[in-house]
Design a protein around this motif. Sequence first.
Motif, PDB file in Angstrom:
ATOM      1  N   SER A 186       0.827  -1.193   0.000  1.00 40.67           N
ATOM      2  CA  SER A 186       0.000   0.000   0.000  1.00 40.67           C
ATOM      3  C   SER A 186       0.865   1.247   0.000  1.00 40.67           C
ATOM      4  O   SER A 186       1.849   1.341   0.710  1.00 40.67           O
ATOM      5  N   THR A 187       0.488   2.214  -0.821  1.00 38.36           N
ATOM      6  CA  THR A 187       1.216   3.471  -0.867  1.00 38.36           C
ATOM      7  C   THR A 187       0.427   4.598  -0.228  1.00 38.36           C
ATOM      8  O   THR A 187       0.924   5.707  -0.128  1.00 38.36           O
ATOM      9  N   ALA A 188      -0.806   4.348   0.183  1.00 35.64           N
ATOM     10  CA  ALA A 188      -1.641   5.392   0.757  1.00 35.64           C
ATOM     11  C   ALA A 188      -1.167   5.757   2.146  1.00 35.64           C
ATOM     12  O   ALA A 188      -0.816   4.902   2.938  1.00 35.64           O
ATOM     13  N   PRO A 189      -1.160   7.050   2.432  1.00 43.01           N
ATOM     14  CA  PRO A 189      -0.835   7.440   3.804  1.00 43.01           C
ATOM     15  C   PRO A 189      -1.967   7.028   4.737  1.00 43.01           C
ATOM     16  O   PRO A 189      -3.115   6.917   4.322  1.00 43.01           O
ATOM     17  N   VAL A 190      -1.613   6.805   5.982  1.00 45.07           N
ATOM     18  CA  VAL A 190      -2.636   6.471   6.967  1.00 45.07           C
ATOM     19  C   VAL A 190      -3.086   7.758   7.642  1.00 45.07           C
ATOM     20  O   VAL A 190      -2.356   8.749   7.695  1.00 45.07           O
ATOM     21  N   LEU A 191      -4.295   7.723   8.141  1.00 42.37           N
ATOM     22  CA  LEU A 191      -4.866   8.855   8.854  1.00 42.37           C
ATOM     23  C   LEU A 191      -5.200   8.384  10.258  1.00 42.37           C
ATOM     24  O   LEU A 191      -5.915   7.379  10.417  1.00 42.37           O
ATOM     25  N   ALA A 192      -4.694   9.059  11.251  1.00 42.69           N
ATOM     26  CA  ALA A 192      -4.950   8.687  12.638  1.00 42.69           C
ATOM     27  C   ALA A 192      -6.419   8.918  12.979  1.00 42.69           C
ATOM     28  O   ALA A 192      -7.030   9.889  12.500  1.00 42.69           O
ATOM     29  N   PRO A 193      -7.003   8.044  13.795  1.00 43.84           N
ATOM     30  CA  PRO A 193      -8.406   8.222  14.176  1.00 43.84           C
ATOM     31  C   PRO A 193      -8.697   9.600  14.780  1.00 43.84           C
ATOM     32  O   PRO A 193      -9.718  10.211  14.459  1.00 43.84           O
ATOM     33  N   ALA A 194      -7.800  10.103  15.619  1.00 42.79           N
ATOM     34  CA  ALA A 194      -8.026  11.416  16.233  1.00 42.79           C
ATOM     35  C   ALA A 194      -8.065  12.519  15.178  1.00 42.79           C
ATOM     36  O   ALA A 194      -8.885  13.449  15.264  1.00 42.79           O
TER      37      ALA A 194
ATOM     38  N   VAL B 146     -10.654  10.556  -0.060  1.00 35.64           N
ATOM     39  CA  VAL B 146     -11.353   9.344   0.389  1.00 35.64           C
ATOM     40  C   VAL B 146     -10.518   8.680   1.482  1.00 35.64           C
ATOM     41  O   VAL B 146      -9.314   8.528   1.344  1.00 35.64           O
ATOM     42  N   VAL B 147     -11.203   8.278   2.563  1.00 34.81           N
ATOM     43  CA  VAL B 147     -10.564   7.501   3.619  1.00 34.81           C
ATOM     44  C   VAL B 147     -11.223   6.129   3.626  1.00 34.81           C
ATOM     45  O   VAL B 147     -12.449   6.012   3.666  1.00 34.81           O
ATOM     46  N   LEU B 148     -10.400   5.102   3.569  1.00 40.87           N
ATOM     47  CA  LEU B 148     -10.874   3.718   3.532  1.00 40.87           C
ATOM     48  C   LEU B 148     -10.813   3.135   4.937  1.00 40.87           C
ATOM     49  O   LEU B 148      -9.831   3.318   5.651  1.00 40.87           O
ATOM     50  N   VAL B 149     -11.880   2.414   5.301  1.00 40.31           N
ATOM     51  CA  VAL B 149     -12.029   1.894   6.652  1.00 40.31           C
ATOM     52  C   VAL B 149     -12.355   0.403   6.591  1.00 40.31           C
ATOM     53  O   VAL B 149     -13.148  -0.030   5.753  1.00 40.31           O
ATOM     54  N   CYS B 150     -11.756  -0.366   7.490  1.00 38.23           N
ATOM     55  CA  CYS B 150     -12.144  -1.760   7.698  1.00 38.23           C
ATOM     56  C   CYS B 150     -12.018  -2.034   9.188  1.00 38.23           C
ATOM     57  O   CYS B 150     -12.038  -1.103   9.993  1.00 38.23           O
ATOM     58  N   ARG B 151     -11.864  -3.269   9.582  1.00 32.08           N
ATOM     59  CA  ARG B 151     -11.771  -3.575  11.009  1.00 32.08           C
ATOM     60  C   ARG B 151     -10.451  -3.092  11.597  1.00 32.08           C
ATOM     61  O   ARG B 151     -10.398  -2.448  12.619  1.00 32.08           O
ATOM     62  N   SER B 152      -9.349  -3.444  10.911  1.00 30.92           N
ATOM     63  CA  SER B 152      -8.033  -3.133  11.478  1.00 30.92           C
ATOM     64  C   SER B 152      -7.126  -2.358  10.521  1.00 30.92           C
ATOM     65  O   SER B 152      -6.103  -1.848  10.937  1.00 30.92           O
TER      66      SER B 152
ATOM     67  N   LEU C  76      -6.214   9.066  -1.682  1.00 28.72           N
ATOM     68  CA  LEU C  76      -6.676   7.958  -0.848  1.00 28.72           C
ATOM     69  C   LEU C  76      -5.872   7.897   0.443  1.00 28.72           C
ATOM     70  O   LEU C  76      -4.654   8.070   0.433  1.00 28.72           O
ATOM     71  N   ARG C  77      -6.576   7.636   1.535  1.00 25.97           N
ATOM     72  CA  ARG C  77      -5.903   7.379   2.812  1.00 25.97           C
ATOM     73  C   ARG C  77      -6.616   6.209   3.485  1.00 25.97           C
ATOM     74  O   ARG C  77      -7.761   5.910   3.192  1.00 25.97           O
ATOM     75  N   VAL C  78      -5.900   5.565   4.374  1.00 23.99           N
ATOM     76  CA  VAL C  78      -6.417   4.425   5.127  1.00 23.99           C
ATOM     77  C   VAL C  78      -6.508   4.842   6.590  1.00 23.99           C
ATOM     78  O   VAL C  78      -5.556   5.414   7.127  1.00 23.99           O
ATOM     79  N   LEU C  79      -7.649   4.562   7.226  1.00 23.09           N
ATOM     80  CA  LEU C  79      -7.794   4.877   8.645  1.00 23.09           C
ATOM     81  C   LEU C  79      -6.895   3.953   9.452  1.00 23.09           C
ATOM     82  O   LEU C  79      -7.056   2.733   9.416  1.00 23.09           O
ATOM     83  N   ASP C  80      -5.948   4.536  10.156  1.00 26.95           N
ATOM     84  CA  ASP C  80      -4.993   3.769  10.944  1.00 26.95           C
ATOM     85  C   ASP C  80      -5.724   2.994  12.043  1.00 26.95           C
ATOM     86  O   ASP C  80      -6.431   3.574  12.855  1.00 26.95           O
ATOM     87  N   GLY C  81      -5.579   1.676  12.030  1.00 31.87           N
ATOM     88  CA  GLY C  81      -6.228   0.837  13.034  1.00 31.87           C
ATOM     89  C   GLY C  81      -7.682   0.540  12.748  1.00 31.87           C
ATOM     90  O   GLY C  81      -8.336  -0.149  13.527  1.00 31.87           O
ATOM     91  N   GLY C  82      -8.218   1.058  11.650  1.00 38.19           N
ATOM     92  CA  GLY C  82      -9.591   0.767  11.250  1.00 38.19           C
ATOM     93  C   GLY C  82     -10.621   1.188  12.283  1.00 38.19           C
ATOM     94  O   GLY C  82     -10.384   2.073  13.110  1.00 38.19           O
TER      95      GLY C  82
END
Length: 190
Positions: free
Chosen positions: A2-10, A64-70, A89-95
């Motif tokens: 994955s090359t997308a940066p993660v986004l912290a939940p806070a 866009v932020v992508l979310v799953c369980r983890s 695109l970003r991925v929610l860190d820790g889902g």
Amino acid sequence: MSTAPVLAPAALHLLVQEGRAPRLLDVRTPGEFRTAHIPGSYNVPLNTLREHRAELRAHLDEEVVLVCRSGQRAKEAERALAGAGLPNLRVLDGGITGWESAGAPVERGPERWDMERQVRLVAGSVVLVTGLVGIAVPGAHLIGTAIGAGLTYAALSNSCALGVMLSKLPYNRGPRTDVRTVIAELRSTR
């Protein structure tokens, strides 16, 4: 990878509170989504997203932020959408697990076991039963050994065939996600 940066939940929670929330695509199964999800998120299961990524891309022109369980399935979704040419695109860190741990709000539906817990129950039960049956039936314990090998492979490959099979059960599917409905919702909210 994955090359997308993660986004912290806070950080995401702050954006939501400020009214600057990006599009939130939750790629878990409809059953998982119904149990708990971030308010305002759209449920686009990973398989649906992969199959209809070109159609979805036309309606996802902003961040866009992508979310799953983890975070794992969200990373797979990111690869699929990035392959379709979708930027931002970003991925929610820790889902959703990280989101809840940060004390951010979730919409709750009927409670159900998450996929990881179901895998542990099924795998553990098979190992237990075949171990006990193996006392009387020579070789039965090898079924448990095969399950252990499968779990080891799942950990090393970061995939889980048993989880995929369990996700197909009616209990986990919930209502089917129709891509036309998702696209209509995406159009109507922005």
